[in-house]
Motif scaffolding. Structure first.
Motif, mmCIF file in Angstrom:
data_model
loop_
_atom_site.group_PDB
_atom_site.id
_atom_site.type_symbol
_atom_site.label_atom_id
_atom_site.label_comp_id
_atom_site.label_asym_id
_atom_site.label_seq_id
_atom_site.Cartn_x
_atom_site.Cartn_y
_atom_site.Cartn_z
ATOM 1 N N GLY A 24 0.812 -1.219 0.000
ATOM 2 C CA GLY A 24 0.000 0.000 0.000
ATOM 3 C C GLY A 24 0.841 1.262 0.000
ATOM 4 O O GLY A 24 0.672 2.140 -0.836
ATOM 5 N N THR A 25 1.748 1.376 0.949
ATOM 6 C CA THR A 25 2.687 2.500 1.013
ATOM 7 C C THR A 25 3.948 2.016 1.704
ATOM 8 O O THR A 25 3.948 0.966 2.342
ATOM 9 C CB THR A 25 2.083 3.707 1.779
ATOM 10 O OG1 THR A 25 2.930 4.843 1.628
ATOM 11 C CG2 THR A 25 1.909 3.389 3.255
ATOM 12 N N CYS A 26 5.031 2.772 1.575
ATOM 13 C CA CYS A 26 6.297 2.328 2.159
ATOM 14 C C CYS A 26 7.207 3.521 2.410
ATOM 15 O O CYS A 26 7.236 4.467 1.608
ATOM 16 C CB CYS A 26 6.986 1.330 1.220
ATOM 17 S SG CYS A 26 8.515 0.605 1.883
ATOM 18 N N VAL A 27 7.925 3.470 3.488
ATOM 19 C CA VAL A 27 8.935 4.493 3.778
ATOM 20 C C VAL A 27 10.002 4.474 2.686
ATOM 21 O O VAL A 27 10.466 3.405 2.272
ATOM 22 C CB VAL A 27 9.588 4.226 5.155
ATOM 23 C CG1 VAL A 27 10.833 5.098 5.338
ATOM 24 C CG2 VAL A 27 8.587 4.480 6.275
ATOM 25 N N LYS A 28 10.378 5.655 2.220
ATOM 26 C CA LYS A 28 11.449 5.776 1.232
ATOM 27 C C LYS A 28 12.720 6.192 1.957
ATOM 28 O O LYS A 28 13.005 7.373 2.139
ATOM 29 C CB LYS A 28 11.072 6.792 0.149
ATOM 30 C CG LYS A 28 9.917 6.319 -0.720
ATOM 31 C CD LYS A 28 9.602 7.313 -1.817
ATOM 32 C CE LYS A 28 8.482 6.792 -2.721
ATOM 33 N NZ LYS A 28 8.134 7.752 -3.790
ATOM 34 N N ALA A 29 13.466 5.183 2.383
ATOM 35 C CA ALA A 29 14.649 5.425 3.215
ATOM 36 C C ALA A 29 15.827 5.917 2.380
ATOM 37 O O ALA A 29 15.981 5.548 1.217
ATOM 38 C CB ALA A 29 15.028 4.148 3.954
ATOM 39 N N ASN A 30 16.668 6.708 2.997
ATOM 40 C CA ASN A 30 17.967 7.045 2.417
ATOM 41 C C ASN A 30 18.997 5.976 2.755
ATOM 42 O O ASN A 30 19.972 5.780 2.032
ATOM 43 C CB ASN A 30 18.449 8.394 2.940
ATOM 44 C CG ASN A 30 17.494 9.520 2.598
ATOM 45 O OD1 ASN A 30 16.690 9.929 3.438
ATOM 46 N ND2 ASN A 30 17.555 10.011 1.372
ATOM 47 N N LYS A 31 18.752 5.280 3.872
ATOM 48 C CA LYS A 31 19.656 4.228 4.316
ATOM 49 C C LYS A 31 18.842 3.189 5.087
ATOM 50 O O LYS A 31 17.977 3.544 5.895
ATOM 51 C CB LYS A 31 20.751 4.815 5.210
ATOM 52 C CG LYS A 31 21.812 3.844 5.675
ATOM 53 C CD LYS A 31 22.781 4.502 6.664
ATOM 54 C CE LYS A 31 23.671 5.527 5.991
ATOM 55 N NZ LYS A 31 24.682 6.082 6.937
ATOM 56 N N THR A 32 19.131 1.917 4.823
ATOM 57 C CA THR A 32 18.497 0.830 5.566
ATOM 58 C C THR A 32 19.586 0.024 6.261
ATOM 59 O O THR A 32 20.493 -0.485 5.602
ATOM 60 C CB THR A 32 17.686 -0.097 4.626
ATOM 61 O OG1 THR A 32 16.661 0.662 3.983
ATOM 62 C CG2 THR A 32 17.062 -1.253 5.403
ATOM 63 N N ILE A 33 19.487 -0.085 7.583
ATOM 64 C CA ILE A 33 20.431 -0.898 8.352
ATOM 65 C C ILE A 33 19.741 -2.224 8.635
ATOM 66 O O ILE A 33 18.798 -2.287 9.430
ATOM 67 C CB ILE A 33 20.826 -0.227 9.685
ATOM 68 C CG1 ILE A 33 21.152 1.252 9.481
ATOM 69 C CG2 ILE A 33 21.976 -0.985 10.324
ATOM 70 C CD1 ILE A 33 22.278 1.533 8.533
ATOM 71 N N THR A 34 20.167 -3.267 7.957
ATOM 72 C CA THR A 34 19.518 -4.567 8.117
ATOM 73 C C THR A 34 20.438 -5.510 8.887
ATOM 74 O O THR A 34 21.644 -5.293 8.954
ATOM 75 C CB THR A 34 19.113 -5.150 6.742
ATOM 76 O OG1 THR A 34 18.143 -6.170 6.929
ATOM 77 C CG2 THR A 34 20.314 -5.707 5.988
ATOM 78 N N PHE A 35 19.854 -6.570 9.457
ATOM 79 C CA PHE A 35 20.589 -7.394 10.405
ATOM 80 C C PHE A 35 20.756 -8.831 9.936
ATOM 81 O O PHE A 35 19.805 -9.456 9.467
ATOM 82 C CB PHE A 35 19.895 -7.385 11.768
ATOM 83 C CG PHE A 35 19.621 -6.005 12.295
ATOM 84 C CD1 PHE A 35 20.653 -5.073 12.404
ATOM 85 C CD2 PHE A 35 18.335 -5.612 12.665
ATOM 86 C CE1 PHE A 35 20.415 -3.794 12.873
ATOM 87 C CE2 PHE A 35 18.087 -4.341 13.128
ATOM 88 C CZ PHE A 35 19.120 -3.420 13.239
#
Length: 498
Positions: free
Chosen positions: A172-183
């Motif tokens: 539906g919608t999603c944050v448009k990140a400049n950076k994603t820190i994934t684990f």
């Protein structure tokens, strides 16, 4: 770097807790790894958290920022009494230190968050984690839309809120990140076309989970890294000679398509092959012989010589600039029948397989095919749209069925033998020009001929090919196959010694 699903993460967490690592420790580690990747020169932060474990990571991070003397506005979205255990604990810690937490549960609560997003330097997105599987609506949707509209810089924790971690769908919608820190693992949903627009720069951090747990719980799907290339590349000892680096035979080029043959051959030579022979149409042999000063040539009419070359080769490639015709098909049949080495099939070599797919089952040697989605569509009967939406599954299924290796071209190129899957992260649209596939075929053939196992050779070749293109695109609007060839030798050396 392993790639996994939401279930993989749940299994990892479960096993970690079973061996005695408290979930709060993992949450604390996650928050510290996000902190490490923030621009701490900035003073003003907006932290937006949901009531689940992703929100718990965000609340723990908010505490660390407060302890560093930062100005932190904390917004908790629609929490009520639906906290996860660890999120509640981090919430309570913040309350105990008198942190200002604003609950967003009604439309009239949005004034404060809008002002905070406008005024502050960095927005931390901790609304949804990897468990999201339904459409984002109501207050959550409104909050995400505000974040996208008013934030100066957005950092998402583990995954941008609104993205499905398994299939990559935007719910539906999603944050448009400049950076994603994934684990711990790269999320499978990150691989979808267009999702880079939501992910921004992706940084993978480890949060203290033992490597054996990752190995045991996550399937054999990997994102190729420099370390993989460095580990598997052939090391050139002082005493080695050209015979140690393979005899490569390339079947490429008819009248009007001499460029494909030249690019493929030069790429094989520059990638370090010991001896390279090009078999091409008689009409263009003299032209190519004068240009390819470090490779040998023969033509398709020299049957006896061709048979000798096929039998003695360490790697064979067929297809670039050959034409979709009976001559190409007959050559492919002969190579599969007489060859004693891995065979790379590209371009028209793939096209002639359309009505002769069972040829793949008759080879006693490993076959590598390198289709783009259109060629894959002709081989499988699936639409290009279906293939693009199911790239990993389609490639894996086909490779398994015919016991071959597939390199399915495109953004995040998929390489698989039907069991292991490697995703290539290098390359970009600056490389979208004729001859790129011919260049890649030459590199793969060279790597196999030098002694790499076919799967590893294909994975490494795709990485090097894209890595060079990506590097050159920083200064060039477009990158050609010739540009790649000029930079192969230096790039391989740099990757090995880096």
């Amino acid at each position: 770097m392993k790639i996994g699903t939401a279930q993989s993460i749940k299994d990892i967490d479960k096993m970690s807790i079973e061996i005695g690592i408290p979930s709060m420790v993992l949450m604390e580690n996650a928050s510290l790894k996000v902190l490490k990747n923030l621009d701490l020169k900035k003073s003003n932060y907006t932290v937006v958290a949901g009531p689940g474990n992703n929100g718990g990571d965000a609340l723990a991070l908010a505490r660390h920022l407060i302890c560093l003397g930062k100005n932190v506005d904390i917004f908790l979205i629609n929490a009520k009494n639906r906290f996860s255990k660890d999120c509640r604990q981090n919430y309570q810690i913040l309350k105990n230190i008198n942190a200002n937490i604003i609950n967003i549960s009604h439309d009239y609560d949005f004034t404060n968050i809008k002002e905070s997003l406008i005024l502050n330097d960095i927005t931390i997105d901790g609304i949804f984690g990897i468990g999201l599987s339904k459409e984002v609506t109501g207050i959550y949707k409104h909050t995400i839309d505000l974040i996208n509209k008013y934030s100066k810089n957005i950092v998402s924790i583990d995954i941008p809120s609104g993205m499905n971690s398994d299939n990559g769908n935007i719910e539906g919608t999603c944050v448009k990140a400049n950076k994603t820190i994934t684990f711990e693992i790269f999320k499978k949903g990150f691989l979808n076309y267009g999702n880079s627009n939501y992910l921004g720069e992706v940084i993978l951090e480890h949060i203290g989970i033992p490597r054996n747990i990752i190995r045991e719980t996550v399937e054999d799907m990997f994102l190729t890294t420099k370390d993989f290339v460095k580990e598997h590349m052939i090391k050139r000892e002082r005493y080695m000679h050209k015979g140690n680096f393979g005899k490569i035979v390339l079947f490429s080029g008819i009248s009007g398509f001499s460029g494909a043959a030249y690019i493929c051959t030069e790429a094989a030579v520059k990638s370090g092959a010991g001896l390279v022979t090009l078999c091409c149409d008689k009409d263009i042999q003299s032209i190519l012989s004068s240009k390819l000063i470090e490779a040998m040539t023969c033509n398709f009419e020299q049957k006896d010589l061709i048979n000798k070359l096929i039998k003695s080769a360490n790697a064979i490639a067929i297809g670039p600039g050959m034409g979709n015709n009976s001559n190409t098909l007959n050559l492919l049949i002969s190579i599969i029948d007489k060859g004693n080495c891995p065979i790379v099939i590209d371009a028209d070599g793939i096209n002639v397989l359309k009505d002769n797919i069972n040829l793949l089952t008759k080879s006693k040697n490993k076959i590598i095919i390198t289709p783009h989605p259109g060629e894959m569509s002709r081989l499988t009967g699936y639409s290009v749209e279906y293939i693009n939406n199911n790239r990993i599954d389609v490639a894996k299924e086909f490779a398994k069925k015919y016991n071959i290796i597939i390199l399915l071209k495109g953004y995040y190129t998929v390489i698989t033998d039907g069991d292991k899957v490697y995703i290539n992260p290098t390359g970009n649209s600056a490389m979208a020009s004729g001859g790129m596939g011919d260049c890649l075929t030459g590199i793969i053939s060279s790597m196999i001929g030098q002694g790499l196992f076919p799967l590893e050779a294909t994975v490494i070749s795709a990485y090097i090919h894209g890595y060079i293109g990506e590097k050159l695109s920083k200064n060039n609007y477009s990158v050609t196959a010739s540009d790649i060839i000029k930079n192969i030798q230096r790039t391989i050396k740099d990757l090995i010694i880096e």
